[in-house]
Design an enzyme around this catalytic site. Structure first.
Site, PDB file in Angstrom:
ATOM      1  N   GLN A 166      45.998  20.750  86.420  1.00 49.77           N
ATOM      2  CA  GLN A 166      46.443  19.754  87.393  1.00 49.77           C
ATOM      3  C   GLN A 166      45.255  19.115  88.109  1.00 49.77           C
ATOM      4  O   GLN A 166      45.439  18.175  88.883  1.00 49.77           O
ATOM      5  CB  GLN A 166      47.374  20.399  88.426  1.00 49.77           C
ATOM      6  CG  GLN A 166      48.698  20.870  87.853  1.00 49.77           C
ATOM      7  CD  GLN A 166      49.610  21.516  88.877  1.00 49.77           C
ATOM      8  OE1 GLN A 166      50.086  22.617  88.655  1.00 49.77           O
ATOM      9  NE2 GLN A 166      49.868  20.864  89.999  1.00 49.77           N
ATOM     10  N   ARG A 187      55.855  23.657  93.731  1.00 51.30           N
ATOM     11  CA  ARG A 187      56.312  22.317  94.092  1.00 51.30           C
ATOM     12  C   ARG A 187      56.390  22.100  95.599  1.00 51.30           C
ATOM     13  O   ARG A 187      57.428  21.683  96.120  1.00 51.30           O
ATOM     14  CB  ARG A 187      57.673  22.058  93.434  1.00 51.30           C
ATOM     15  CG  ARG A 187      58.002  20.586  93.312  1.00 51.30           C
ATOM     16  CD  ARG A 187      59.222  20.352  92.448  1.00 51.30           C
ATOM     17  NE  ARG A 187      59.455  18.941  92.281  1.00 51.30           N
ATOM     18  CZ  ARG A 187      60.116  18.410  91.267  1.00 51.30           C
ATOM     19  NH1 ARG A 187      60.603  19.181  90.328  1.00 51.30           N
ATOM     20  NH2 ARG A 187      60.304  17.131  91.182  1.00 51.30           N
ATOM     21  N   CYS A 188      55.320  22.428  96.298  1.00 55.45           N
ATOM     22  CA  CYS A 188      55.305  22.094  97.719  1.00 55.45           C
ATOM     23  C   CYS A 188      53.870  21.978  98.192  1.00 55.45           C
ATOM     24  O   CYS A 188      52.945  22.319  97.479  1.00 55.45           O
ATOM     25  CB  CYS A 188      56.073  23.098  98.558  1.00 55.45           C
ATOM     26  SG  CYS A 188      55.119  24.499  99.125  1.00 55.45           S
ATOM     27  N   GLU A 222      58.005  16.659  96.229  1.00 50.84           N
ATOM     28  CA  GLU A 222      58.234  18.022  96.673  1.00 50.84           C
ATOM     29  C   GLU A 222      59.195  18.142  97.852  1.00 50.84           C
ATOM     30  O   GLU A 222      59.711  19.233  98.109  1.00 50.84           O
ATOM     31  CB  GLU A 222      56.888  18.659  97.029  1.00 50.84           C
ATOM     32  CG  GLU A 222      55.954  18.637  95.841  1.00 50.84           C
ATOM     33  CD  GLU A 222      54.517  18.964  96.207  1.00 50.84           C
ATOM     34  OE1 GLU A 222      53.803  19.462  95.348  1.00 50.84           O
ATOM     35  OE2 GLU A 222      54.114  18.720  97.353  1.00 50.84           O
TER      36      GLU A 222
END
Ligand code: FES
Ligand code: FES
Lengths: 158, 811
Positions: B248, B395-396, B765
Site C-alpha cells: 500500500q 479500513r480505518c 473508511e
C-alpha cells in the site's frame, strides 16, 4: 507421476503431461498461464478460484486436474465470445460490482452457474446462491444487483 | 443524483446547515459536460475492463524466467526456545536450493532483526526464541511451489516451549517477559496521554451523572482476498533489485528496504501492481518480504513468496485489540461535560502498528467525537504479549474506530441512563455548526462539520419517530426490537507534515501530470489504489481542473521508478493528499497554459478567462484556445524564452486533517429463542465533502459498511491460553457474504472541507468506523429494559442468548 490429461479449455483442446493429483487451479495458473483464476483460500471457502467445468461452477483449488479429463473447462478469460463481453461481465461494470477485482472472476463464474441452473432466480435465490463467495471489498449487494440485471439478458439466450 | 434516496430538498437542514465557513448542501456539483466527465459524474471505472476479463496483474500473476519459490517454516508454539534447526533432510530433496535461517540473516549483516513502523524492532527470523504462534522460523527456497511446500515439512526444529502470555493484563505483571532481548525486562512498552487531567477530574467532581463502562474492541484481521506476497528479482550484473510487492506504500517500503539492506535506494525498484484489497494489512513490512528479497540476493534469481490463507490470518498484522475503561460525566441538564478513558493496547510481540510516529495510539484522542464537552483525558498503555505483532487499521484511520466505538457507546449509555431519547440526546450535545472550526478538549481542530444536518436527515429517511412508536408496541408484546444510532466524526488525510511522519518521512503526497502534444495526458501518483478506483477518480479531478476528457488521462501508480515519491494509500488519505496534489499540479499547468494562450491569441494574460476546457478572451468567447490547442503549442509554438512542454509535479502538504462525518441508524430484531440479531434496516448518511464520483463513493460506502458489520456481529481472532490461534481459516474466521449484507440505504450531506482545494474529505473508511456502534447500540437498545447496559462486539447469538437467559427472557 505425470499423466497425460486432455480436456477443452476455453473452447480449445489442450493436452498436457501433469501429475493428475495436482489441483486444477495451479495447473491453470502455472502450466496453462491463465492467471485470471485466483487463489484466495485453497480450501473451497472463498470462491475466488471458481471455473466452469461442463458449464457448472467448480472450485479449482479443490478439483484435481485429472477430474476434468475429457470435459469442457471455461475460465474467466474464455467467457467473452467473439470479442463481445458476456452479459454478466457487462452487468458487473454497469453496477459497479467490483472494487479490487480479486474476487470478481470467481463471482462472475459462480453467477454463470447459478443462472444456468435457474433461468430467472429471485433476488433471494441469487443471494443464497452466492453465499459461498467472499468479497472483502464488500461489494455484495451490487454483485447481487449485477446478477439480477444480467439474468434478464442471459434468459434471452445470449 | 440518481440511485440515492435523497433527491428531495430537506429545508430543515438547509437552514441549520451553515457552519462557520461552509454551507451544507445535498446536491453533487457537476460543472463539466459528459464528454469531459470531471467531478460529480458517475463515470464507470477505468480499471474494470481488465478485472472482469481476468486480465488484472496481481503479484502472484507475475512470472519471471528462472523464478524460484519460497515457503516458510512457522512456529507451532506461541513462546518457545529454539534449541536447533535441522534442515539437512530438506536440503537433500530434489529441487531444494537453500534453507535460510536467522543465523544466515545475521551473517548477511544483522538482517535477522528489522525496525517496525513504530521504531520498535521485530525478528525477521529468530536465532534463539520465538514469540508468537505461526512466527517465521526459517525459509526454504526451491524450484517449484510444490517442492518448497513439501520441503518445509522436512525441516526439524527442536523447540523448548515456554509459558505464553496471552492476556495483556497478565502481561503487565511481568511474570513472563516476551522481549528478553530488550534492556528493560518488562512487557510495558509505552504510556501515552492526551487532554487535561486536572480539568477532567474537576468536571467529574461537579458531575450530576457519571456513567462508566468497560469495552473490549477485539483483535480482528483484514483478510483481503489476495494474501500478501512478493517477487524479488535481484540482477547481479546491474546490482539492481526489482521487487513486485503487495504494498500500500511502495515508496516508503523502498526507503525501508534501502535502510535495512544497505542497497542504494536508486538500485531498488518496487512495483506494487494490481492489489487485491489492502485495508491496512499491506502497510507493514512482514518478515516474509525481507527473507524473499534476501533469497533473491543470495541466489541471484527471481524468488516468489505468496502466503497461504492461514499464514495470512495467523501471522500478518491484526487490528484493534483495545481494552477500554471509559467514564462520561454530565451536568444536571444532561449536557455531556467530560470524558475519562484508560486503555490497554495489546501490541503482540512487537509494536508494529502502522501509526504516525508521534502517535503510539494513533489518532485515538479524537475520542470526544461529535460532542462538545469541557474536558477530556485519555491514557493508553502499550503492552507486549506472545501474539503476532500489529495494530494496523482494518479500513480505518489510525485507531479512530476504537475511539468512535467508545464515544458512541458511552453517549448511548448516558442517554439511556438519563431516560432521554438517544437521537434527541445527540442533537442536544453535538458541536454546533457555528462552533467550527472547533478546538476539541484533546487538542484537535475540527475544520468543519454539521452533525445535526446528517442526523436529522437519517432520522427523516428512516422515519425515526414512527420506529420508536413501533418499538413501544413491540415491547408491550414482549418482542425485542432495537434502534441504534452512531453519529461519528472521522479524522483522515494524514497529514500536515509538521506532526505526521512514518519513520521520519513526512506524510505529504504527490502528483505528476504530463500533457502530451496531442492533448492526452499521463498522471502519476505517490499513492496506490487497492480497489478504491484511483485510475478513475484522479482522472476526473484533472478533467475538472484542465478540461481534458477523463478518458484522455492515463493514471499510473505503484512503480517507484516512475511515480513521484509519496506515502501511499491508507487512512483515507489519497483524496485529501494526492487528490489535492492533482489539483495543485493541474493549476500549475493551467498557469503556464494561460501564458501560451495569451501568446497564441496575442492578448495579455489579464485579458483571458478560463471556461471549462479553454482560455477565452473576456467578452469575446469565440476568441479562445482549448487545452488541446494549448498543449500542441507547448511543443510546437511556445513563446520565445519559455521552456517547452506542459507538465507539473506537486507535493501536497495539507494544512490540517479532514473530518468526514455521518449519522447511521440501524434497526434490529432479536430472536428470543436463539439470540440471533437480524438487521431490518440500515440508513447511512455520510458527509465526505465534495464528491468526485458518486458511484465510486457509494461503492466505497457499501464496502465500508460491510466491513463495519463484520466485527460488529461476526469477526474475532481468538487464541487459546497457550497462544494458539483458533481462527486460522476462513471457515473459522467469519467474513460476511451476500447473505449477511443488509440492504444499505444511503443518503448524504455535503459540507466541503474548507482547506482542501476541491473541498473533498475522503470516504473509504467512514462506514467501517461508524457502523459497529450503530449495530451495537441497536442491540443494547433492544435489551436495555431487561437491564443490559453493554455487549462487547462481535455480538454473536450465543452472547445474546446468554443475556436473555440470565435475564429470564428465555430458558
Ligand atoms: S481458493 Fe478456492 S475456494 Fe478459495
Ligand atoms: S472486489 Fe475486492 S474482494 Fe471483491
Amino acid at each position: 507421476m505425470p499423466n497425460t490429461i486432455s480436456f477443452r479449455l476455453n473452447g480449445k483442446p489442450v493436452r498436457l503431461q501433469v501429475d493428475g493429483n495436482r489441483k486444477l487451479l495451479w495447473v491453470l495458473r502455472t502450466e496453462l498461464e491463465l492467471t485470471g483464476t485466483k487463489f484466495g483460500c485453497g480450501h473451497g471457502v472463498c470462491g475466488a478460484c471458481a471455473v466452469l467445468v461442463d458449464d457448472r461452477p467448480v472450485r479449482a483449488c479443490m478439483a484435481q486436474v485429472a477430474s476434468v479429463a475429457g470435459k469442457k473447462v471455461v475460465t474467466i478469460e474464455g467467457l467473452a465470445k467473439n470479442g463481445g463481453l458476456h452479459p454478466l461481465q457487462k452487468a458487473f461494470v454497469e453496477n459497479d460490482a467490483l472494487q479490487c477485482g480479486f474476487c470478481t472472476p470467481g463471482m462472475i463464474l459462480t453467477a454463470y452457474g447459478l443462472l444456468r441452473s435457474k433461468r430467472k432466480p429471485s433476488r433471494d435465490e441469487i443471494i443464497q446462491g452466492m453465499d459461498d463467495n467472499l468479497c472483502r471489498c464488500g461489494a455484495h449487494t451490487r454483485i447481487v444487483d449485477a446478477i439480477q440485471s444480467a439474468a434478464e439478458e442471459v434468459k434471452q439466450g445470449t | 443524483m440518481p440511485q440515492l434516496d435523497d433527491r428531495k430538498e430537506h429545508h430543515s437542514e438547509q437552514k441549520a446547515g451553515v457552519s462557520a465557513k461552509v454551507p451544507t448542501t445535498d446536491e453533487v456539483q457537476i460543472k463539466t459536460p459528459e464528454k469531459i466527465c470531471g467531478m460529480g459524474h458517475r463515470k464507470k471505472r477505468k480499471e474494470d475492463p481488465r478485472f472482469i476479463q481476468g486480465k488484472g496483474n496481481y503479484v502472484d500473476d507475475v512470472k519471471l524466467p528462472g523464478m524460484l519459490y519460497m515457503d516458510i517454516v512457522r512456529s507451532p508454539y506461541a513462546h518457545a526456545k529454539i534449541n536447533s534447526i535441522d534442515a539437512s533432510a530438506a536440503l537433500e530433496m530434489d529441487g531444494v536450493l537453500a534453507v535460510i535461517t536467522g543465523e544466515d540473516l545475521k551473517a548477511a549483516g544483522d538482517l535477522h532483526w528489522m525496525p517496525t513502523l513504530m521504531s520498535d524492532t521485530q525478528m525477521v527470523l529468530p536465532i534463539d526464541k520465538v514469540v508468537y504462534y505461526a512466527q517465521e522460523v526459517c525459509a526454504v527456497i526451491a524450484t517449484s511451489r510444490y517442492v518448497a511446500a513439501d520441503a518445509i515439512e522436512q525441516v526439524y526444529v527442536d523447540y523448548e516451549p515456554l509459558d505464553a502470555v496471552v492476556d495483556p493484563f497478565e502481561a503487565m505483571n511481568d511474570n513472563v517477559i516476551v522481549r528478553d532481548d530488550k534492556e528493560k525486562k518488562t512487557n510495558h512498552i509505552w504510556h501515552w496521554e492526551a487532554g487535561d487531567k486536572a480539568a477532567t477530574d474537576a468536571v467529574f467532581k461537579d458531575a450530576a451523572t457519571v456513567v462508566k463502562e468497560k469495552l473490549y474492541i477485539p483483535r480482528i484481521h483484514v483478510s483481503s482476498i489476495e494474501t500478501c506476497g512478493m517477487v524479488a528479482n535481484y540482477n547481479k550484473a546491474r546490482s539492481h533489485m526489482q521487487i513486485y510487492m503487495t504494498s500500500q506504500a511502495p515508496h516508503a517500503h523502498r526507503t525501508v528496504f534501502a535502510l535495512v539492506s544497505g542497497l542504494p535506494e536508486h538500485k531498488i525498484q518496487i512495483i506494487s501492481p494490481d492489489i487485491g484489497g489492502g485495508f491496512g494489512g499491506k502497510v507493514p513490512v512482514y518478515p516474509g518480504y525481507v527473507i524473499c528479497a534476501v533469497a533473491s540476493l543470495v541466489t541471484g534469481k527471481p524468488v516468489k513468496w505468496i502466503e497461504d490463507r492461514s499464514e495470512n490470518l495467523q501471522a500478518d498484522s491484526f487490528a484493534r485489540d483495545y481494552h477500554i475503561e471509559a467514564e462520561m460525566a454530565a451536568d444536571k441538564n444532561g449536557k455531556i461535560t467530560g470524558l475519562r478513558v484508560k486503555t490497554l493496547s495489546d501490541c503482540g510481540a512487537a509494536d508494529a502498528a502502522a501509526n504516525p510516529s508521534k502517535f503510539p495510539a494513533g489518532l485515538y484522542s479524537i475520542c470526544t467525537g461529535s460532542y462538545d464537552m469541557k474536558a477530556a483525558h485519555v491514557e493508553v498503555d502499550g503492552v507486549y504479549t506472545t501474539k503476532p505483532p500489529g495494530g494496523v487499521a482494518y479500513r480505518c484511520s489510525f485507531r479512530v474506530t476504537e475511539a468512535v466505538h467508545m464515544i458512541e457507546r458511552m453517549t448511548d449509555i448516558m442517554a439511556h441512563e438519563l431516560g432521554e431519547d438517544p437521537a434527541d440526546y445527540r442533537l442536544k450535545n453535538f458541536i454546533r455548526p457555528d462552533q467550527f472550526p472547533y478546538k476539541s478538549p484533546t487538542g484537535w481542530e475540527y475544520d468543519s462539520g454539521n452533525y445535526e444536518a446528517a442526523l436529522k436527515k437519517a432520522m427523516d429517511m428512516i422515519d425515526y419517530r414512527a420506529l420508536r412508536e413501533e418499538q413501544k408496541q413491540k415491547r408491550a408484546n414482549g418482542e425485542l426490537m432495537g434502534i441504534g444510532i452512531s453519529s461519528f466524526t472521522e479524522v483522515v488525510g494524514a497529514g500536515p507534515s509538521k506532526d505526521y511522519d512514518i519513520l521520519g518521512i513526512k506524510m505529504f503526497d504527490s502528483a505528476e501530470i504530463r500533457i502530451h502534444p496531442t492533448g492526452k495526458a499521463m498522471a502519476r501518483f505517490g499513492t496506490k489504489s487497492q480497489g478504491q478506483g484511483h485510475e478513475t477518480t484522479y482522472a476526473q479531478i484533472i478533467a475538472e481542473e484542465l478540461g481534458l476528457p477523463s478518458d484522455d488521462i492515463e493514471v499510473e501508480e505503484g512503480d517507484t521508478d516512475t511515480a513521484p515519491y509519496g506515502l501511499g494509500t491508507y487512512a483515507s488519505r489519497s483524496t485529501p493528499t494526492a487528490g489535492a496534489a492533482a489539483v495543485m499540479a493541474s493549476r500549475k499547468i493551467k498557469a503556464k497554459a494561460k501564458k501560451i494562450a495569451a501568446h497564441l491569441l496575442e492578448v495579455g494574460e489579464d485579458d483571458l478567462e478560463w471556461s471549462i476546457d479553454r482560455f477565452q478572451v473576456k467578452g469575446s468567447p469565440d476568441q479562445a484556445k482549448t487545452i488541446q490547442e494549448i498543449a500542441f503549442a507547448a511543443y510546437t509554438n511556445h513563446p520565445q524564452g519559455m521552456e517547452a512542454g506542459l507538465e507539473a509535479v506537486d507535493y501536497y502538504d495539507p494544512p490540517n486533517l479532514t473530518f468526514p462525518f455521518g449519522s447511521y441508524i440501524c434497526v434490529v430484531d432479536i430472536d428470543k429463542g436463539t439470540g440471533e440479531v437480524a438487521i431490518r434496516r440500515f440508513v447511512a448518511v455520510d458527509d465526505c465533502g465534495h464528491i468526485i464520483n458518486p458511484m465510486i463513493v457509494e461503492g466505497q460506502i457499501h464496502g465500508g459498511l460491510t466491513m463495519g458489520l463484520a466485527p460488529a456481529l461476526y469477526e474475532e481472532i481468538v487464541y487459546d491460553e497457550n497462544g494458539q490461534n483458533l481462527t486460522g481459516t476462513l471457515a473459522d474466521y467469519l467474513v460476511p457474504t451476500a447473505v449477511e449484507s443488509p440492504k444499505w440505504e444511503l443518503g448524504k450531506t455535503i459540507t466541503p472541507s474548507p482547506h482542501h482545494p476541491i473541498g473533498a474529505k475522503g470516504v473509504g473508511e467512514s462506514p467501517t468506523v461508524g457502523a459497529p456502534p450503530a449495530i451495537a447500540n441497536a442491540v443494547v437498545d433492544a435489551l436495555w429494559h431487561l437491564g443490559v447496559r453493554h455487549i462487547d462486539i462481535p455480538i454473536t447469538p450465543p452472547k445474546v442468548w446468554k443475556l436473555l437467559r440470565d435475564n429470564g427472557v428465555t430458558d
